[in-house]
Structure formats: C-alpha cells, structure tokens
Scaffold this active site. Sequence first.
Site, short mmCIF file in Angstrom:
data_model
loop_
_atom_site.label_atom_id
_atom_site.label_comp_id
_atom_site.label_asym_id
_atom_site.label_seq_id
_atom_site.Cartn_x
_atom_site.Cartn_y
_atom_site.Cartn_z
N ARG A 1 -13.16 -75.29 25.92
CA ARG A 1 -12.69 -75.01 27.26
C ARG A 1 -11.70 -75.89 27.92
NH1 ARG A 1 -17.54 -77.37 28.08
NH2 ARG A 1 -17.87 -78.77 29.79
N HIS B 1 2.73 -108.01 37.90
CA HIS B 1 2.18 -109.44 38.19
C HIS B 1 0.82 -109.56 38.45
CE1 HIS B 1 3.59 -107.76 41.83
NE2 HIS B 1 2.85 -108.52 42.57
N HIS C 1 -12.46 -84.40 28.68
CA HIS C 1 -12.19 -83.13 29.43
C HIS C 1 -10.58 -83.04 29.61
CE1 HIS C 1 -16.10 -82.33 31.53
NE2 HIS C 1 -16.30 -83.11 30.36
O1 LIG Z 1 -1.29 -102.43 43.22
C1 LIG Z 1 -0.16 -102.24 42.88
C2 LIG Z 1 0.36 -100.72 42.85
O2 LIG Z 1 -0.60 -99.81 42.79
C3 LIG Z 1 0.56 -103.21 42.92
O3 LIG Z 1 0.18 -104.31 42.06
C4 LIG Z 1 0.64 -103.82 44.47
O4 LIG Z 1 1.18 -102.93 45.04
C5 LIG Z 1 1.72 -105.20 44.19
O5 LIG Z 1 1.48 -105.61 45.60
P1 LIG Z 1 2.09 -107.27 45.89
O6 LIG Z 1 3.45 -107.32 45.65
O7 LIG Z 1 1.68 -107.66 47.33
O8 LIG Z 1 1.31 -108.18 44.89
#
Ligand SMILES: O=C(CO)[C@H](O)[C@H](O)COP(=O)(O)O
Length: 236
Positions: free
Chosen positions: A218, A95, A184
């Site tokens: 490398r 989201h 890299h």
């Molecule tokens: O950054 C995130 C994972 O790395 C997620 O988007 C985050 O944890 C979602 O949090 P919330 O439910 O509070 O929107």
Amino acid sequence: MVDRVKIEQLVKEKLLARMGENSSTTKPLDFVNEEHVRSLDKSAKYISITSNAVITTLARDLAETHNIEFRVVSGNQSVSSVPQNPRSIAIGCDHGGFPLKKVLISELHKWGYDVCDMGTHSTDSVDYPDFAHAVAEMVSQKNCIFGIVIDGAGIGSAMTANKVPGVRAAHCHNLFEVKNSKEHNNANVLSLGARVIGEGLAIEMVKTWLDTPFAGGRHQRRVDKIMATERKYLRG
Ligand SMILES: O=C(CO)[C@H](O)[C@H](O)COP(=O)(O)O
C-alpha cells in the site's frame, strides 16, 4: 493548421532513427529524457549515450521499469554501462553539521559504504542549501543510492533537498521516524539536526535507516502519489 499527430509521428521517427533498436552502431545521445525512452522500439535493450550524457530522473526510472540500460559509447564502440553502486552514499553538511558528518563518514566506511563527501569541510560559516543541494543532486542523478544532509536543526537542508526532482528527504529525530521514513515513504535522503540529536543516536539512526527496506504494498501507491504530485509541477 499544424497537424499535431503528424508532427508527433515525425519526432518519433527521428528519435528512433537516432537511437536504433538494440544496435551499438547508433550515434550516442548526450541528453536523454522520458520521451526518448518512450519512443524506443519494444525490443530495445539499451540506449547508447556519450560519457557525459545528461539523463533525466524520469528517463532513468522509465528505462529501469522496462529493463533498458544506458551504455556509454565512445565513437561507435560500446565501452561500459552507467553504474549505480548500491553502497554509495552522498553526505553533506553546513558548519553546524560538520563535526557530526566526520563521525558518520567514519562509521559509513566501517559499514562498507562508499562515501561521496560533498562538503563543507570545516566549521567556518556556510549556507546549508549549497550542500543539501549537492547531496540531493547526487541522489537525483543516481550517482549515489542514498543521501545524508546535516545542519544545525536539519530543517533547512530537508527543505532544500526536497526541491530536487526524485528526492524524498526525511527530517528525522529518532529511531521510529528513520525506520518509518524508509518502510513507508521510501526516503532516499535523511536529514539530521546536529544541534538536536547526540552523536550516538545519530549513528544508530543512520544505521537503522540504511538497513531498513521499503515495505512496498500500500505504501508504493502512496509514494507513487508523492511522485505524481512532483511531476505535475515539473510540467507546469
Ligand atoms: O539549522 C540550520 C538550518 O536548518 C542551520 O544550521 C542554521 O540555520 C545555521 O545557523 P547559524 O548561521 O546561526 O549557525
């Protein structure tokens, strides 16, 4: 006591009998692993597979190294080769990453890429591992050449993607990191935090990432070591 060498020889003969050398009249396989590819005769040019065959990443890599292609066979008739579109990108988000994903998809289309949108499709709360996993699988199965995962911070999606065999996901915040991750580390998944970087920078980062080739030399040796580490634990 079981004679291991004899058993291995028998298995090899069975596999060879199933696959043949380079004949399109052999029975197509619905599962191909590294061992199938290794067991092929040196003159083999292709492996016949069913249209929904599962091919492990290691089998694909090994086949690629030996210039062996996978041919989808219907009955006894060869109909096509398994494609890997060099301009297909899988993208997914939670989201928090949804608005940025929309922007990036539109840019990717402008740049001529085919986009596989793995969701999510709104700002309703979801779990980032579901979408990062879907993207990583598309890359691991070689349905898409690269993947982009987006969540709030970019951390959880990178963690998830890196659990999928064959995936080297890079969590990046700036242009130096995206360039470095390709040159890299030959990263095949880019992870972005939509709550960390702005839209303009994200677009520039994705463009730079896609345009930067792996430098090899490398760095190849080191990437090989990353993949050897993964293989060690896959076997266990
Ligand atoms: O950054 C995130 C994972 O790395 C997620 O988007 C985050 O944890 C979602 O949090 P919330 O439910 O509070 O929107």
